[in-house]
Enzyme design. Structure first.
Site, PDB file in Angstrom:
ATOM      1  CD  GLU A   1      31.105  39.909  32.035  1.00  0.00           C
ATOM      2  OE1 GLU A   1      30.427  39.273  32.865  1.00  0.00           O
ATOM      3  OE2 GLU A   1      32.142  40.533  32.337  1.00  0.00           O
ATOM      4  CG  HIS A   2      26.571  43.139  35.658  1.00  0.00           C
ATOM      5  ND1 HIS A   2      27.263  43.997  36.479  1.00  0.00           N
ATOM      6  CD2 HIS A   2      25.264  43.396  35.901  1.00  0.00           C
ATOM      7  CE1 HIS A   2      26.423  44.724  37.184  1.00  0.00           C
ATOM      8  NE2 HIS A   2      25.201  44.384  36.853  1.00  0.00           N
ATOM      9  CB  SER A   3      31.950  39.732  35.923  1.00  0.00           C
ATOM     10  OG  SER A   3      32.794  39.728  34.791  1.00  0.00           O
TER      11      SER A   3
ATOM     12  CB  ALA B   1      32.724  47.915  35.887  1.00  0.00           C
TER      13      ALA B   1
END
Length: 496
Positions: A331-333, A335
């Site tokens: 999941e990107h948010s 880091a």
């Protein structure tokens, strides 16, 4: 077993004044040592925070900066020339603009649009045993988390000189992106001593620690092998539950509200886990026969899977394929990629070169027969595929009534048609008629797609119901045939 061992140190007794509990000397000593270790850890972390907070600047530079700020405040000067006040007016109560407006406020699904993946070694597979690879990899990941907690991970240096901010490392583990109606938020726990595991449509909770320490790789392998050997089927709606995390964020937020009231305990186990683990039933990886197609399939499996076998909200999902290949869905948010890349590099190196495997492909060490079985999560989900059909029948009856009204000249579309003819005759553009037509077409398309999905869900439900009935019938027939065979054998066998 651990709880029973601890209970030995407590000696309850009943007196005329009521119940009393006496603590044995070893228990008191253990409590004292535990508190002492906790205070030492907090003091060590405080001192390390002070040192790392000062580095690379010197205390003199901090003193100069503090003096400059105080002088500007005394002279009522604004170094930003009013820019910060303007930003505060436009964006009130925003702490991280990039995180919120690029990621958390996006309403698009996470799968493909935001999440990314990381691959295993392409040409080397340390062991083909799925449970063994999971045991070593998870042990290595938790070793990395232990080093993070002790602040033993040095900062990344830009050109070998300038250290980059390490704040993003804090949310690698114990982190979940929680969906909201207008925006999401990141939930980070201080600690978590379990992982959530998905296999063949079922969810499990696997503890990662014993009473005093992290479970060994061999003990973790044992737990994952128990899950692989578990023949129990998935419950209704459980198999595709994780697909909700791949839905638009508004939709998932609304469904999660009801899910939290109906299956709060199971949801907390998943969202409160250190990370998510998916034991896939299919192999993956690069093959020599068709490297391009196999690499594409490998990337697709890591990025999206089947859409319902990854919990896309978790900070990352560790994917272990049936042939021992690994991968991450991230999941990107929380880091950027270099942070998770550093963790993944440490994991693969530690798992393969430091922990290693025995000659037969298992993790080194011995199993622990005293460990409890992995906990199967129970999702108390009501069956809705009947409620939807009942509402659909009501809608069909309503549609029939409106159709009869339209045939007798009572339909609203006739009046709209007359207005349309008048507007065309007078050469007038009608925004009302133009925008209603586009909106009406969109609503018709959405309704037809909803009906199609409803029928597909109904057919799936019928197939599953028919399959379960046939399986039960085969089981009963097999049981009766064994009973009949046993009866015939007992009747024809000679007496001893």
């Amino acid at each position: 077993m651990a709880e029973a061992h601890q209970a030995v140190g407590f000696r309850p007794s009943l007196t005329s004044d009521g119940a009393e509990v006496e603590l044995s000397a070893p228990v008191l000593q253990e409590i004292y040592l535990s508190g002492l270790r906790s205070w030492k850890r907090h003091l060590s972390r405080f001192w390390n925070d002070f040192l790392t907070g000062v580095f690379p600047a010197s205390p003199l530079s901090w003193l100069f900066l503090f003096s400059a700020i105080q002088l500007a405040w005394f002279l009522q000067l604004d170094p930003s020339l009013g820019l910060m006040e303007k930003i505060k007016e436009l964006l009130p109560d925003v702490s991280d603009w990039w995180e919120e407006f690029v990621y958390l406020r996006s309403r698009n699904p996470l799968m493909v649009n935001s999440n990314y993946y990381m691959m295993d070694f392409l040409y080397v597979t340390p062991t083909p045993l799925q449970a063994a690879r999971a045991g070593n990899a998870i042990h290595a990941l938790l070793l990395y988390r232990h080093r993070l907690n002790r602040q033993e991970i040095p900062p990344t240096l830009l050109m070998g000189m300038r250290p980059l901010c390490s704040a993003q490392y804090e949310k690698i583990f114990n982190t979940t992106r929680i969906p909201g109606v207008q925006k999401d938020y990141i939930r980070h726990l201080h600690d978590s001593q379990h992982v959530a595991v998905f296999h063949r449509g079922r969810f499990f909770r696997v503890g990662t620690h014993s009473r005093n320490s992290l479970l060994s790789p061999r003990a973790l392998e044992q737990q994952f092998q128990r899950i692989l050997d578990d023949p129990s089927p998935a419950c209704p709606h459980e198999e595709h539950l994780a697909s909700l995390t791949a839905a638009p964020r508004d939709t998932w937020a609304q469904v999660r509200t009801s899910l939290k009231t109906q299956a709060a305990e199971a949801l907390e186990v998943v969202e409160g886990a250190a990370f998510f683990v998916s034991l896939d039933a299919e192999p993956a990886g690069l093959t020599r026969e068709d490297p391009a197609a196999s690499l594409d399939a490998y990337a697709h499996a890591l990025l999206a899977g089947r859409g319902h076998d990854r919990w896309f909200d978790k900070s990352f999902t560790l994917i272990v394929f049936s042939n021992g290949k690994l991968g991450l869905s991230v999941e990107h948010s929380w880091a950027d990629c270099p942070i998770s890349g550093h963790m993944w590099e440490f994991t693969l190196a530690t798992e393969c070169f430091q922990l290693g495997y025995s000659a037969d492909g298992h993790c080194k060490g011995h199993p622990d027969p005293t460990l409890p079985q992995p906990q199967r999560l129970q999702w108390d989900l009501p069956d809705q595929d009947p409620q939807c059909l009942a509402l659909f029948r009501v809608a069909v009856d309503k549609h029939q009534a409106l159709l009869k009204a339209a045939m007798s000249g009572q339909g609203v579309d006739r009046h709209l048609f007359a207005l349309y003819i008048v507007s065309r005759f007078l050469h007038l553009q009608s925004p009302f008629l133009t925008q209603d037509s586009h909106r009406l077409g969109q609503h018709i398309e959405d309704a037809l797609l909803d009906v199609a999905s409803l029928f597909q869900a109904g057919q799936h439900f019928k197939r599953r119901f028919r399959g379960s009935r046939e399986e039960d019938s085969r089981r009963r027939c097999g049981f009766l045939s064994r009973q009949t065979g046993a009866s015939k054998t007992s009747m024809t066998s000679p007496a001893l």
